[in-house]
Scaffold this motif. Structure first.
Motif, short mmCIF file in Angstrom:
data_model
loop_
_atom_site.label_atom_id
_atom_site.label_comp_id
_atom_site.label_asym_id
_atom_site.label_seq_id
_atom_site.Cartn_x
_atom_site.Cartn_y
_atom_site.Cartn_z
N SER A 36 0.98 -1.24 -0.06
CA SER A 36 -0.09 0.03 -0.07
C SER A 36 0.97 1.45 0.10
N VAL A 37 0.30 2.38 -0.09
CA VAL A 37 1.07 3.64 -0.07
C VAL A 37 1.76 3.86 1.30
N THR A 38 1.21 3.28 2.14
CA THR A 38 2.00 3.42 3.72
C THR A 38 3.03 2.37 3.77
N GLY A 39 3.20 1.60 2.86
CA GLY A 39 4.32 0.55 2.95
C GLY A 39 4.00 -0.70 3.61
N GLU A 40 2.55 -0.98 3.96
CA GLU A 40 1.88 -2.09 4.31
C GLU A 40 2.06 -3.40 3.22
N LYS A 41 2.45 -4.42 3.65
CA LYS A 41 2.48 -5.69 2.78
C LYS A 41 1.20 -6.24 2.76
N VAL A 42 0.46 -6.21 1.65
CA VAL A 42 -0.95 -6.65 1.72
C VAL A 42 -1.03 -7.99 0.77
N TYR A 43 0.15 -8.45 0.08
CA TYR A 43 0.30 -9.68 -0.63
C TYR A 43 1.89 -9.95 -0.68
#
Length: 336
Positions: free
Chosen positions: A289-296
């Motif tokens: 995501s744009v915040t750096g969260e790994k979503v996959y």
């Protein structure tokens, strides 16, 4: 004179300048000064409001408005921000500059459609540079280092000059649509962009990605200390890279690309890597995501496959494909 108001901490810092005897920070449109290595902060008795401020040869140069002047223009101070004067000789009148930067020798200021100007006397006088190629593209920001001047435009096209603005050519490297920060390491130029960190060894003519390990490709700032490169991200903190390792482990630059469609999407995204130089076998895919969260995060051997994005909220996402030291990224948007 400085006001007697002393500040124990400085929130909302937009920029920081450190000289031999002075710390200066920009807070929104105000300036704070410290002569105690940042222990105490004071505000100069000045009504100047600044949009951006830099320092060169102990002179402060800013896009701002001096006292009794509501129009923002180039202003300068030679007394640590106590008093300001207009720096208007040679510049367009009644037009707000978009940016002001220094390459260590020259100052440069840019206007959206009125060109770029440079100064060799710390902002006392200015002269236009050749921007015929850029004037119709809406110049948005400038980025400079001792070897190259970069101009970003609202069209996503980036131009460079290696002769202080006399001539320009366009950077056509994939994923470089805005250069946000620049640093110099040995014979290399390193830049931070919305899609990672890139390095050039030929003054910006060609570029190689060096974003391995970064979990957020939204790079706001880059800097070099000795052999370490630091990258400040928009949401994932500060990261560092040992530049000495690039001699044996540098990522491979290529002109191939990762195809993502449909883009924007609301249900699934198809990933096509048939044009990439990856070998047969598994490739690791990471979506951030744009915040750096790994979503996959997963591996796929197929050269073309589809992933569901039903569980992702609306927003912009980065997809990074890795195999060994090779890395390619793309951006897609989810719309609900």
């Amino acid at each position: 004179e400085y006001s007697e108001r002393r500040i124990d901490y400085v929130p909302s810092i937009r920029s920081l300048i450190i000289t031999n005897s002075l710390y200066l920070v920009q807070q929104l449109e105000n300036v704070l000064i410290s002569k105690s290595n940042g222990r105490y902060w004071e505000q100069p008795n000045s009504d100047a409001k600044v949009k951006k401020i830099i320092e060169k040869n102990n002179t402060l140069i800013a896009i701002g408005s001096a006292i009794y002047d509501t129009n923002k223009r180039i202003i300068r101070s030679s007394d640590e921000g106590k008093t300001w004067e207009k720096s208007a000789t040679g510049l367009p009148k009644s037009i707000t500059p978009e940016d002001v930067v220094s390459d260590g020798t020259m100052l440069y200021t840019a206007y959206k459609t009125n060109g770029i100007y440079r100064s060799s006397d710390d902002g006392q006088t200015w002269s236009p540079v050749n921007t015929q190629l850029l004037n119709s593209l809406n110049i948005t920001t400038l980025v400079a280092c001792p070897r190259v001047l970069f101009a970003n435009t609202s069209t996503g096209r980036v131009f460079r000059s290696t002769d202080r603005g006399e001539t320009w050519d366009e950077i056509t490297a994939e994923h470089i649509t805005t250069i946000r920060a620049v640093a110099v390491y040995s014979t290399s130029i390193v830049i931070g962009t919305y899609e990672g960190v890139f390095r050039s060894t030929d003054t910006g003519r060609t570029w190689s990605p060096i974003s391995m390990g970064l979990m957020n490709l939204d790079i706001r700032e880059v800097g070099v200390l000795e052999n370490t490169l630091y990258a400040g991200t928009g949401g994932a903190g500060l990261w560092k890279l040992d530049m000495k390792t690039l001699a044996v482990n540098e990522e491979v630059a290529n002109t191939s690309h990762l195809t993502l469609y449909p883009n924007p999407t609301n249900s699934s995204i198809t990933i096509d890597r048939t044009s990439l130089p990856f070998t047969i076998g598994a490739v690791n895919y990471t979506i951030l995501s744009v915040t750096g969260e790994k979503v996959y995060d997963g591996e796929q051997s197929e050269t073309r496959f589809t992933l569901s994005v039903d569980g992702l909220p609306s927003g912009v996402y980065s997809l990074v494909a890795r195999q060994g030291v090779q890395r390619v990224s793309g951006v897609f948007t989810v719309v609900r």
